[in-house]
Every structure is written in C-alpha cells, then in structure tokens.
Design an enzyme around this catalytic site. Structure first.
Site: not given
Ligand code: NAD
Length: 359
Positions: A143, A192, A224, A248, A252
């Site tokens: 980001y 990852k 994942d 992020d 959620d």
C-alpha cells in the site's frame, strides 16, 4: 493517589458521537468501581472538523491526541463530504492521524458470543469457542510502496512495489508475541513465503525472534491456507500476525465470523503503550441521529484500551462480562435483533451495560 489517564475523545461524524457517548458512560462507571481516574479532552475530527475548521485533522485536535495517553475515536465520513477533494475528505484525517501518531499496527479481535451465533453465516459447531485477534502491519508493504505506470511491450503496465525492512517486521512481530503472551500463547504468522521475497524476510525475522518468547507456540501459515482455515477451524487460532495487505483481507474475513459490524472493536498501536481505539464500523449515515446505533463495538474498544494501553485487565474483563450478560439476557439493538420491534436504542443499550458492570 490515583494515576490520572488522559483520554482524547474524537466523536467524529454520523453515529460516532452517540456511540462514543455511551462508551464514556461505561468508563465513568469503571472509575467508581475500580478506582480509576480519567480526564477527557474532546477534539473535532473528520467531516465536522472540515465544516468548522476547514481541515479533517486540525492541529489543535492533533495536540489533544499527542498529550493524551490514549485516543477514543467514533467514526468519520458521510455523503456531505463524499465529493470533496482528497485533502478535504474525512478519511484523509484517518490516514493523517495514524501517521502523525506513529501507529504501525492494527489490532482487531473477533470473538463469537454464543448467544449471537445465529447472526453468523457459519455453522455454530464451526464457530464455537472462536476468540482470536488479527494483528495487521499498518504502515508498510504494497500500500505504501512505489507505484507507477509505464509503457510495456503489450501496452500500458502498472507497477505496485511491496517493501518491508527488518525493523518494520521486528516491531510488529514483537507486539504480536507480547499480545499472545497475555492470551492463549499461540501465534500464527501469516505470509506467502513460497512466492514472495518480503514474506521470506518476514519469516526469517519471526524465526529469529521466536526463541525470546519460549512460552508462545508459533506456527507459520501461508495466507491462502489461513483464509481457508479461518472458515474451517476459526477456534484453533489465537493471535494472527501478518503484513498490511494480507491483514486487510484476513481481518475483514475474521470480523465477519461474528456476524455483526456493530460488535467489532479495534486498536491501532505504536511504540510504547499509546493507542487509538475505535469501532470497526463507519459513521452509518443511514441511521445517524435516530438513536438506534449499536454502541457495543465502541464499548468493547474501551475494554481493549484498558487491556493494551493501561493494563487494567480486571476492568477490561468486567466490561466484556457486562456486554455478555446483557446479550445473554436477550437485550439487542436493531442490527442484531431478530425481533426488531423489541430492539433497544443506543442509550438504553449503554445504560443496560453500565448497570451490568460489577467488580
Ligand atoms: P458503515 O460501517 O458506516 O455502515 C455499514 C452498515 O452497517 C450500515 O447499514 C449501517 O447502518 C450499519 N452499521 C454500522 N455501524 C453500526 C452500528 N454501530 N449499529 C448499527 N448499525 C451499524 O459503512 P459505510 O456505510 O460503508 O460507510 C459510511 C461512512 O463511514 C462513509 O463515509 C465511510 O467512508 C465511513 N467509514 C468510516 C470509518 C472510520 O471512521 N474508521 C470506517 C468505515 C467507513
């Protein structure tokens, strides 16, 4: 003499001031019960600050926050400011305050209350016992990396870069280990590392630090797989720590295990004990001013503040127990009520929680 803690209160817009008002009533009751002492200083923030001061984060508001021990924030935003230019948007104030206060981690608990299990889309037997925290790195990663467009062989290309340095990883991972030490002592570090170089560095740092926290059981989980396991066995997680973008998305996903946005608390932390505490939800313009919003997310954010900034564990648990007992007794605001005609308003819910508080 009682140690006086300074709290910066930024109600913000929409339902922000009303939910913050109920959280302050809870804090005042805990002052009586536990011999705590708070000094509240209010500041303008978000849309209301744009209207009155011409900027979403006025310097005097920042000053109030900087001399406080913790910040209690409602929510900002609303249709009135949606078409403003970027610097005159309430959300710009949120990014500004995080940056100015050096808040580099976002902490979001996802706790499933037994009596609200039917609000979730998952089966009760999967959800039972779910009580986890996602610790998300907030100021680094993709980001904030360099972004640009260029002409490539097949037309225009877009590039986002993901950068992490050792100290950025180290400070958040330490914070997560420390939070895990205060809970069930299990930490899942999510990356990852089979594909990304930033993830390989992340994992190296985690492995180097882990021996300093021998009482915490560490597992590395690929992002994942974590996304799948959160739906398959959420109760097996305690603390999850991860980088900005994975956090992020996963926070959620974890939040939705609980079924209602009106119940979700959060904290943003920097170095030391200072923190900013706010509900996960926004300013809910659709119900603002009607006195029907759910104040529980903000009240549970106060419990987080007590635990993470002040170490007031007994009072934190008292707040969580009061919320649980009010819900167990069947009291609901409209967003979590099955029978909406019996729903309580914001103040009535706040009053019930205050009345249920005990030492
Ligand atoms: P929202 O969270 O405000 O509302 C989503 C839905 O959930 C609405 O139907 C709302 O009525 C309901 N809801 C939210 N909180 C509730 C509560 N405590 N009790 C009962 N119902 C509740 O999200 P949105 O509608 O996407 O955004 C509205 C505004 O809030 C926008 O301007 C957005 O930018 C802003 N926002 C601010 C923050 C923040 O201040 N941190 C976070 C998210 C959104």
């Amino acid at each position: 003499m009682t140690d006086v803690k300074k709290i910066a209160v930024l109600g913000g817009d929409g339902i922000g001031p009303e939910v913050v008002g109920e959280a302050i009533k809870v804090m005042k009751k805990t002052e009586e019960l536990f011999g705590l002492k708070f000094e509240f200083e209010h500041g303008l923030f978000g849309g209301i600050a744009i209207d009155e001061k011409g900027t979403p984060l006025p310097q005097e508001t920042l000053d109030i926050c900087q001399r406080a021990d913790a910040v209690l924030l409602g929510a900002v935003g609303g249709p009135k400011w949606d078409n403003n230019s970027k610097e005159l948007r309430p959300e710009t104030g949120l990014l500004g305050i995080r940056k100015a206060l050096g808040l580099f981690s976002n902490i979001r608990p996802a706790t499933v209350f037994d009596c609200l299990m039917d609000a979730s889309t998952l089966k009760p037997e999967v959800l039972e016992g779910t009580d986890l925290i996602v610790v998300r790195e907030l100021t680094g990663g993709i980001y904030f990396g360099e972004k640009f467009r260029r002409d490539g062989e097949h037309g225009q290309e877009a590039v986002d870069t993901c950068v992490y340095n050792v100290s950025e990883v180290e400070r958040i991972v330490r914070q997560a280990f420390e939070i895990a030490q205060k809970r069930s002592k299990r930490l899942a570090s999510v990356d990852k590392a089979n594909v990304l170089e930033t993830s390989r560095l992340w994992r190296e740092v985690v492995n180097r630090i882990a021996p300093e926290y021998p009482d915490v059981e560490l597992e590395h989980v690929l992002v994942d797989n974590c996304a799948m396991q959160l739906l398959r066995r959420p109760s097996s997680f305690d603390v999850i720590v991860t980088e900005n973008m994975f956090g992020d998305i996963l926070s959620d996903e974890a939040a939705m295990l609980t079924g209602s946005i009106g119940m979700l608390s959060s904290a943003s932390l920097g170095e030391g004990s200072f923190g900013l505490y706010e509900p996960v939800h926004g300013s809910a313009p659709d119900i603002a001013g009607q006195g029907i919003s759910n104040p529980i997310a903000t009240i549970l954010s106060v419990a987080l503040m007590y635990r993470l900034t002040f170490g007031y564990e007994e009072a934190a648990q008292a707040i969580e127990n009061a919320v649980k007992s009010v819900l167990d007794a069947g009291h609901r605001t409209g967003d979590i009520a099955v029978d909406k005609s019996k729903a309580l308003g914001t103040e009535a819910m706040g009053e019930r929680i205050v009345a249920a508080l005990s030492k």
